[in-house]
Structures are given as C-alpha cells and as structure tokens.
Design a protein around this motif. Structure first.
Motif, PDB file in Angstrom:
ATOM      1  N   VAL A  19      -7.087 -23.663  12.701  1.00 29.46           N
ATOM      2  CA  VAL A  19      -7.923 -24.853  12.810  1.00 29.46           C
ATOM      3  C   VAL A  19      -7.447 -25.668  14.009  1.00 29.46           C
ATOM      4  N   LYS A  20      -8.384 -26.174  14.795  1.00 32.50           N
ATOM      5  CA  LYS A  20      -8.061 -26.996  15.956  1.00 32.50           C
ATOM      6  C   LYS A  20      -8.076 -28.474  15.582  1.00 32.50           C
ATOM      7  N   ASP A  21      -7.092 -29.237  16.139  1.00 31.66           N
ATOM      8  CA  ASP A  21      -7.087 -30.685  15.903  1.00 31.66           C
ATOM      9  C   ASP A  21      -8.004 -31.365  16.919  1.00 31.66           C
ATOM     10  N   ALA A  22      -7.994 -32.704  16.925  1.00 30.85           N
ATOM     11  CA  ALA A  22      -8.909 -33.455  17.782  1.00 30.85           C
ATOM     12  C   ALA A  22      -8.677 -33.186  19.262  1.00 30.85           C
ATOM     13  N   HIS A  44     -12.030 -31.631   6.192  1.00 27.07           N
ATOM     14  CA  HIS A  44     -10.635 -31.212   6.248  1.00 27.07           C
ATOM     15  C   HIS A  44      -9.860 -32.162   7.146  1.00 27.07           C
ATOM     16  N   PRO A  45      -8.727 -32.703   6.650  1.00 28.49           N
ATOM     17  CA  PRO A  45      -8.002 -33.724   7.418  1.00 28.49           C
ATOM     18  C   PRO A  45      -7.374 -33.217   8.709  1.00 28.49           C
ATOM     19  N   ALA A  46      -7.109 -31.922   8.817  1.00 28.84           N
ATOM     20  CA  ALA A  46      -6.441 -31.403  10.018  1.00 28.84           C
ATOM     21  C   ALA A  46      -7.417 -31.023  11.122  1.00 28.84           C
ATOM     22  N   ALA A  47      -8.684 -30.902  10.793  1.00 31.44           N
ATOM     23  CA  ALA A  47      -9.671 -30.412  11.757  1.00 31.44           C
ATOM     24  C   ALA A  47     -10.154 -31.544  12.652  1.00 31.44           C
ATOM     25  N   GLY A  48     -10.121 -31.297  13.957  1.00 32.97           N
ATOM     26  CA  GLY A  48     -10.611 -32.299  14.886  1.00 32.97           C
ATOM     27  C   GLY A  48     -12.074 -32.594  14.700  1.00 32.97           C
ATOM     28  N   SER A  49     -12.832 -31.609  14.256  1.00 32.12           N
ATOM     29  CA  SER A  49     -14.263 -31.800  13.994  1.00 32.12           C
ATOM     30  C   SER A  49     -14.515 -32.541  12.688  1.00 32.12           C
ATOM     31  N   GLY A  50     -13.446 -32.670  11.866  1.00 28.31           N
ATOM     32  CA  GLY A  50     -13.584 -33.334  10.579  1.00 28.31           C
ATOM     33  C   GLY A  50     -13.959 -32.407   9.437  1.00 28.31           C
ATOM     34  N   HIS A  51     -14.240 -31.149   9.763  1.00 28.77           N
ATOM     35  CA  HIS A  51     -14.631 -30.216   8.713  1.00 28.77           C
ATOM     36  C   HIS A  51     -14.210 -28.804   9.100  1.00 28.77           C
ATOM     37  N   VAL A  52     -14.200 -27.917   8.109  1.00 29.04           N
ATOM     38  CA  VAL A  52     -13.976 -26.494   8.354  1.00 29.04           C
ATOM     39  C   VAL A  52     -15.113 -25.704   7.718  1.00 29.04           C
ATOM     40  N   ASP A  53     -15.510 -24.621   8.369  1.00 31.66           N
ATOM     41  CA  ASP A  53     -16.503 -23.720   7.807  1.00 31.66           C
ATOM     42  C   ASP A  53     -15.795 -22.689   6.944  1.00 31.66           C
ATOM     43  N   LEU A  54     -16.384 -22.394   5.792  1.00 28.62           N
ATOM     44  CA  LEU A  54     -15.789 -21.460   4.832  1.00 28.62           C
ATOM     45  C   LEU A  54     -16.860 -20.509   4.313  1.00 28.62           C
ATOM     46  N   ILE A  55     -16.412 -19.420   3.699  1.00 25.02           N
ATOM     47  CA  ILE A  55     -17.328 -18.502   3.032  1.00 25.02           C
ATOM     48  C   ILE A  55     -17.606 -19.036   1.631  1.00 25.02           C
ATOM     49  N   GLY A  56     -18.865 -19.121   1.256  1.00 26.12           N
ATOM     50  CA  GLY A  56     -19.228 -19.620  -0.052  1.00 26.12           C
ATOM     51  C   GLY A  56     -18.957 -18.611  -1.154  1.00 26.12           C
ATOM     52  N   SER A  57     -19.059 -19.070  -2.381  1.00 21.89           N
ATOM     53  CA  SER A  57     -18.854 -18.191  -3.531  1.00 21.89           C
ATOM     54  C   SER A  57     -20.115 -17.384  -3.815  1.00 21.89           C
ATOM     55  N   PRO A  58     -19.970 -16.090  -4.116  1.00 24.86           N
ATOM     56  CA  PRO A  58     -21.138 -15.291  -4.500  1.00 24.86           C
ATOM     57  C   PRO A  58     -21.578 -15.522  -5.940  1.00 24.86           C
ATOM     58  N   VAL A  59     -20.816 -16.309  -6.699  1.00 24.94           N
ATOM     59  CA  VAL A  59     -21.143 -16.563  -8.110  1.00 24.94           C
ATOM     60  C   VAL A  59     -22.217 -17.644  -8.178  1.00 24.94           C
ATOM     61  N   LYS A  60     -23.361 -17.299  -8.713  1.00 23.32           N
ATOM     62  CA  LYS A  60     -24.476 -18.235  -8.851  1.00 23.32           C
ATOM     63  C   LYS A  60     -24.778 -18.413 -10.344  1.00 23.32           C
ATOM     64  N   LEU A  61     -24.472 -19.567 -10.895  1.00 19.01           N
ATOM     65  CA  LEU A  61     -24.677 -19.854 -12.313  1.00 19.01           C
ATOM     66  C   LEU A  61     -25.723 -20.952 -12.459  1.00 19.01           C
ATOM     67  N   SER A  62     -26.683 -20.750 -13.360  1.00 17.47           N
ATOM     68  CA  SER A  62     -27.792 -21.702 -13.480  1.00 17.47           C
ATOM     69  C   SER A  62     -27.386 -23.006 -14.148  1.00 17.47           C
TER      70      SER A  62
END
Length: 405
Positions: free
Chosen positions: A53-56, A346-364
């Motif tokens: 992750v890159k900082d500011a 995310h507090p460490a990311a210069g952009s203020g966020h991190v992209d992640l892979i979502g969960s494949p579990v889909k519950l109604s």
C-alpha cells in the motif's frame, strides 16, 4: 456487528494463508476475530511484497497486498505468547472466545502452555482448530508444511502443466486456501455440535489432507482404474473438446460438455460432417482420438477472431469464454455486478482506501458484512485489552514497555 456469526469470537493465532483464510471467512460472516501478532513484527505476510500500500507521498507502507488479501474483518492485537505474561493474557482472552485457530507446527503450542490438551478442561466449550502441514498423527506429523510442498506431495502438480514440460503448481497457493475453506467448514460443524451438546472439540486440519481431498475426479480416475493420470495441459481427461484453442487474435476456451453441444459447434463452424464421423460422434470416441480432433479444431478456429467464436457459439448454448488477464477480471461487468471487487477505508493508504476482493458468499437474510479493513499491526491492542479484559491504561503501558504487547 451483524451476520450469522455475530456474537462469536475467535482467538486467531494463525498467520500466512491457510489460517487467515479461515478466519477471514468467519469474520465476513460476523465473528469478532482477535488476530494475535508478534510485537514489532506481525504476520510474516506483511513483508511479502512488493506490492505494498502506498502512503500519501507515494512511498511503500508496511502493508503488503498479500497481507491485505486475507485479513479483512479482524482486530489486530500484538502479544508475545513466548513469554509467561503473554501466555497468561492469551488464556484470559481465550476465556472470552468461542474458537481458537492456530497454524503452528505440531508441539509448538504445548511449549506455550496453549495446546488443546492443556486448556480443554478449563474451556470445555472451546472449539480449537489446529492447521498444520500434515496433521497431528502419522509419520510426517512433526514436519513443517508449506503449500508448494503439499501441492507436490499431494499429486496436483503431477497433473498440472504441459505434457512435455515440468510438473506445475497452481498459480495461487490453492492448497492453503482450500485448507482454510475446509477448516471453516469444520469449525462451523463444531459450532453446530456445540449448540446441541454444549461441548467444544478439536479440529485437526492439514494441508496434505486438504490437497488429497480435492483431487476429486482425478483421484478417482486412479482409484477406479488403477491408471496413473498424466499432465494434459489445459485438456480435460474425460471430455473432448474441453480446452484452450487458438483463434485469429489469441485464444479462447471451448468447453463442450456433451454430444449435442459438439454437434452445434460443428454446425456453426461449417463442418457438420464431423459430428457424424464415427471417430468424433461420441465423447468416448473423441477422447480416444483427442490428438486428431484437437489438431483439426485448432486449424479451423484460428481462422476467425475470438469475438466471432464466443458470440456465435455462446448464442447457441455451446460453453465458450475468454482467457482473461487479472486486469480484465476486475473490469468484467459480471464480476463488478457481483461485487467481487470492493473498496474499504484504510489509515495507511494515501488514497484513503484499499481495493480488496469481495466475498463469494451471498446470503439473502444475513449478508456478508465488511466492517474492518485489514488492520495495521497492533492497531486494536489497547481497545481489545480494555474491552475484553477491563485492563487499565497503566497496566497496558507497563506491558508495552516490557514488550509483552
């Protein structure tokens, strides 16, 4: 906190990939995951980069992409369980938890007084999941285990790769991940048993067992016939044509699952006579003549671009698809529609966020809850000690000075 496991708490003494995969799934389902990390070091995978992750200022932080991939929805507590004071705090935290997950070598937990047999009578409702390379029994039990070794020992590499090339590992650490998923299943089953009986239990999980467990039809090919399966590259051992084939601008996947689909392919490709040829009219015949039919198919399909084949065959119900690069995966409209790419603050990311892979579990009724981005090392130490142990600030300060936390 929401989700089907809301109210369940996990003492997570796992690191690297298999254990953290299991605890991330539990966290996504609502469990409170208390991730225990070494003071001053943390989970080994924090340093497994680049990328980080890159900082500011655009500089690398200590948060690697590898670590981010399997540590969402956890609270990080630094604690040295190698010291008596750390072990005492660990036991106090375990007393407030439902599940204990660890993936140290066989015997390591006993040195810290935290083995299942050492604590099960004090915490009879505790579900204790131990993930090792080879399990708690057998001649290899005390050996260290790694995904790569398990892939080799467990047979998957012998059937992966070009027939004329080297045995090849899967491109992700698939044995670790599958072991993490199997471990989650075991833990959920143990939770259900506890709900009925009131008793916890020990879950003995291993990489090699998991690897052998998912050999599936390939394993049964051998057990049924006595024939040792060989590498077939992208081909299927029992279905033809079912492989990557050439086209004018690259490759596409042709996954014909039955004779009707093969006939549709032949009609669209302008060679209806192939479907009537006794060498190719049935799947067993095509399997016997795989070299010839694949040569004929590739010579035909390379005359038209990928879009021609995918659009035309797809409209007829013949299974086809592209071979996407990873960037194409995360820009695919179906992947995006299913929210398999997410973003979290995310507090460490210069952009203020991190992209992640979502969960494949889909519950109604109880959908996955993305509450916490992968934590920085020790981010929640004070919070957890105050909340779960009612520990005063001066004691926390003393423990930090002594490098217990």
């Amino acid at each position: 906190m929401s989700g089907p496991l809301a109210g369940i708490r996990v003492f997570d003494l796992s690191r690297i990939l298999a254990g953290p995969t299991a605890t991330q799934i539990l966290g996504d389902l609502g469990a409170d995951i208390i991730k225990i990390e070494r003071p001053g070091a943390g989970d080994d995978t924090r340093k497994w980069g680049p990328p980080f992750v890159k900082d500011a200022a655009g500089h690398d932080t200590s948060e690697s992409g590898y670590y981010l991939s399997i540590n969402r929805n956890k609270r990080s507590v630094t604690l040295d369980v190698g010291k008596p004071e750390g072990q005492e705090i660990a036991k106090r935290l375990i007393a407030r938890c439902d599940i204990f997950v660890e993936n140290f070598k066989v015997g390591d937990m006993a040195r810290y007084g935290l083995a299942y047999d050492q604590i099960k009578y004090d915490y009879p409702r505790l579900i204790y999941c131990s993930i090792t390379g080879f399990g708690q029994t057998g001649p290899y039990a005390k050996l260290a285990g790694y995904d790569f070794l398990a892939q080799g020992m467990g047979g998957i590499m012998s059937v992966t790769g070009d027939p004329d090339g080297q045995p090849t590992k899967v491109g992700v650490a698939i044995t670790d991940i599958v072991c993490g998923i199997y471990s989650t299943v075991a833990i959920l089953a143990a939770l259900h048993h506890r709900q009925v009986s009131g008793r916890g239990q020990f879950c003995d999980m291993s990489l090699l067992d998991s690897q052998v467990g998912y050999l599936a039809n390939i394993g049964l090919h051998y057990l049924t016939s006595g024939e040792v399966p060989k590498r077939l590259g992208n081909e299927h051992p029992n279905i033809v044509p079912y492989s990557v084939v050439r086209c004018a601008d690259g490759f596409f996947i042709l996954a014909v699952g039955n004779d009707s689909q093969f006939e549709k392919f032949c009609d669209f490709a302008g060679v209806p006579q192939w479907a009537k040829d006794e060498r190719f009219s049935t799947n067993p015949a095509r399997v016997r003549n795989r070299r010839l039919i694949y040569q004929m198919i590739n010579e035909l399909t390379e005359k038209q671009p990928q879009k021609y084949w995918i659009d035309g065959l797809g409209a007829l119900g013949v299974p086809v698809g592209p071979v996407n690069n990873i960037d194409q995966v995360f820009n695919d409209p179906q992947v995006l529609a299913r929210e398999m790419k997410i973003s979290m603050p995310h507090p460490a990311a210069g952009s203020g966020h991190v992209d992640l892979i979502g969960s494949p579990v889909k519950l109604s009724e109880t959908p996955v809850d993305y509450r916490l981005a992968p934590p920085t090392c020790g981010q929640h130490t004070d919070e957890v000690l105050r909340e779960l142990l009612s520990m005063p600030d001066d004691e926390i300060r003393t423990l930090r000075e002594k490098k217990i936390i």
